[in-house]
Write a protein that holds these residues in place. Structure first.
Motif, short mmCIF file in Angstrom:
data_model
loop_
_atom_site.label_atom_id
_atom_site.label_comp_id
_atom_site.label_asym_id
_atom_site.label_seq_id
_atom_site.Cartn_x
_atom_site.Cartn_y
_atom_site.Cartn_z
N THR A 40 0.81 -1.19 0.17
CA THR A 40 0.11 -0.01 0.17
C THR A 40 0.34 1.07 0.12
OG1 THR A 40 -0.23 -0.11 2.32
CG2 THR A 40 -1.59 -0.73 1.45
N ILE A 41 2.24 1.15 0.40
CA ILE A 41 2.80 2.57 -0.03
C ILE A 41 3.10 2.22 -1.44
CG2 ILE A 41 5.07 3.31 1.17
CD1 ILE A 41 5.39 1.57 3.67
N PRO A 42 3.29 3.50 -1.70
CA PRO A 42 3.44 3.91 -2.99
C PRO A 42 4.57 3.45 -3.27
CG PRO A 42 3.22 6.07 -2.16
CD PRO A 42 3.02 4.85 -0.80
N CYS A 43 5.62 2.83 -4.39
CA CYS A 43 6.21 2.66 -5.40
C CYS A 43 7.18 1.20 -4.21
CB CYS A 43 7.20 3.60 -5.59
SG CYS A 43 6.58 4.70 -6.96
N VAL A 44 6.26 0.67 -3.70
CA VAL A 44 6.66 -0.39 -2.97
C VAL A 44 6.30 -1.65 -3.60
CG1 VAL A 44 6.76 -2.12 -0.72
CG2 VAL A 44 7.74 0.55 -0.83
N PHE A 47 7.48 -7.42 -4.80
CA PHE A 47 9.46 -7.91 -4.59
C PHE A 47 9.65 -6.82 -3.36
CE2 PHE A 47 8.35 -10.14 -8.56
CZ PHE A 47 8.66 -11.73 -7.79
N THR A 48 9.94 -5.98 -3.91
CA THR A 48 10.64 -4.73 -2.24
C THR A 48 9.88 -5.78 -1.00
OG1 THR A 48 10.43 -2.96 -4.41
CG2 THR A 48 10.77 -2.26 -1.72
N ALA A 49 8.53 -5.47 -1.03
CA ALA A 49 7.77 -5.87 0.44
C ALA A 49 8.80 -7.39 0.52
CB ALA A 49 6.45 -5.94 0.31
N PRO A 96 23.81 -3.41 4.14
CA PRO A 96 23.68 -3.04 2.87
C PRO A 96 22.27 -3.55 1.75
CG PRO A 96 24.91 -4.82 3.24
CD PRO A 96 25.05 -4.67 4.28
N TRP A 97 22.11 -4.75 2.13
CA TRP A 97 21.02 -5.45 1.60
C TRP A 97 19.53 -4.29 1.26
CZ3 TRP A 97 23.50 -8.19 -2.06
CH2 TRP A 97 23.90 -9.25 -1.83
N LEU A 98 19.57 -4.08 2.51
CA LEU A 98 18.50 -3.76 3.26
C LEU A 98 18.41 -1.62 2.85
CD1 LEU A 98 15.42 -2.93 4.88
CD2 LEU A 98 17.19 -2.11 6.72
N GLY A 99 20.01 -1.17 2.98
CA GLY A 99 20.11 0.11 2.45
C GLY A 99 19.77 0.18 1.27
N ALA A 100 19.76 -0.39 -0.15
CA ALA A 100 19.70 -0.79 -1.60
C ALA A 100 18.63 -0.76 -1.52
CB ALA A 100 20.60 -2.40 -1.61
N THR A 101 17.59 -1.84 -0.59
CA THR A 101 16.48 -2.13 -1.19
C THR A 101 15.38 -0.71 -0.39
OG1 THR A 101 15.59 -4.81 -0.83
CG2 THR A 101 13.82 -2.96 -0.33
N ILE A 102 15.86 -0.13 0.14
CA ILE A 102 14.70 1.43 0.88
C ILE A 102 15.51 2.88 -0.32
CG2 ILE A 102 14.97 3.07 2.24
CD1 ILE A 102 13.87 0.98 3.14
N GLY A 103 17.30 2.42 -1.08
CA GLY A 103 17.30 3.49 -1.90
C GLY A 103 16.69 3.10 -3.56
N ASN A 104 16.44 2.19 -3.96
CA ASN A 104 15.60 1.95 -5.00
C ASN A 104 14.25 2.23 -4.57
OD1 ASN A 104 17.86 0.57 -6.22
ND2 ASN A 104 17.43 -1.68 -5.78
N ALA A 105 13.36 2.23 -3.55
CA ALA A 105 12.56 2.88 -3.63
C ALA A 105 12.35 3.99 -3.36
CB ALA A 105 11.58 1.94 -1.96
N ILE A 106 13.08 4.50 -2.58
CA ILE A 106 13.30 6.46 -2.63
C ILE A 106 12.99 6.82 -4.10
CG2 ILE A 106 13.86 8.53 -1.50
CD1 ILE A 106 12.43 6.72 0.50
#
Length: 204
Positions: A40-44, A47-49, A96-106
């Motif tokens: 429900t979060i935009p751009c998530v 697979f990002t979830a 680093p994996w979480l950071g990449a996921t958050i970075g891609n979403a932002i």
């Protein structure tokens, strides 16, 4: 021959990606409710979830508050104190994996007309893209925390103009008027929400 080898490699990698995606879909089935909440979060997307769940888990009781989660993920500014002086320091290295996921979403959110997109742009104008990424990532992780903490929660976007509603317009008008007076040397009066340039007699 080389082109054939390249195409074969593309086909092989495509098959591997398909296999991995299918495997992820199977593994995330027990967490389908959490996936639906996070999407429900935009751009998530799904697979990002799934990536967020893989790195964070779904048990948020390990973190007393959303701030603890954000701090653990290193999506908050830090300070360095030495000899009694405190200096701001950039984001330290986290997962680093979480950071990449958050970075891609932002990255996908930066141009959207959403609260997170507006937050990124607002900070980027004043502080730069790096700090804007940390600020927007902080807000995104805060939302993730509350969604995973409450089975009935859904994401409600505050809208791109949310920050504007927090501004005290009268005070902001006075600040801008004072700045203009300093530059132009004129006296500027604020009346009924409108700026008026006053002559010397009126100002007196």
């Amino acid at each position: 021959m080389l082109l054939r080898m390249m195409l074969d490699n593309i086909d092989r990698l495509t098959d591997q990606i398909t296999t991995l995606e299918r495997n992820i879909e199977e593994l995330v089935v027990p967490f389908c409710r959490q996936v639906e909440q996070l999407t429900t979060i935009p751009c998530v997307g799904r697979f990002t979830a799934a990536e967020l769940i893989a790195e964070l888990g779904v048990d948020m009781t390990r973190f007393p508050t959303a701030g603890h989660l954000v701090s653990w993920a290193k999506f908050c500014p830090t300070t360095h104190e030495s000899a009694g002086k405190t200096k701001p320091k950039g984001r330290t290295k986290g997962n680093p994996w979480l950071g990449a996921t958050i970075g891609n979403a932002i990255g996908a959110l930066t141009r959207t007309q959403t609260f997170l997109g507006a937050r990124y742009r607002r900070v980027a104008r004043r502080r730069g893209k790096g700090k804007a990424m940390v600020a927007a990532g902080n807000s995104l992780l805060t939302s993730v925390y509350h969604l995973l903490s409450d089975p009935d929660a859904t994401y409600q976007d505050l809208g791109p103009t949310y920050h504007d509603t927090l501004i005290n317009r009268d005070r902001r008008a006075r600040q801008l008027a004072a700045a203009l007076e300093a530059v132009t040397g004129q006296t500027i009066l604020i009346r009924a929400g409108k700026a008026h340039i006053a002559d010397t007699d009126q100002a007196a």
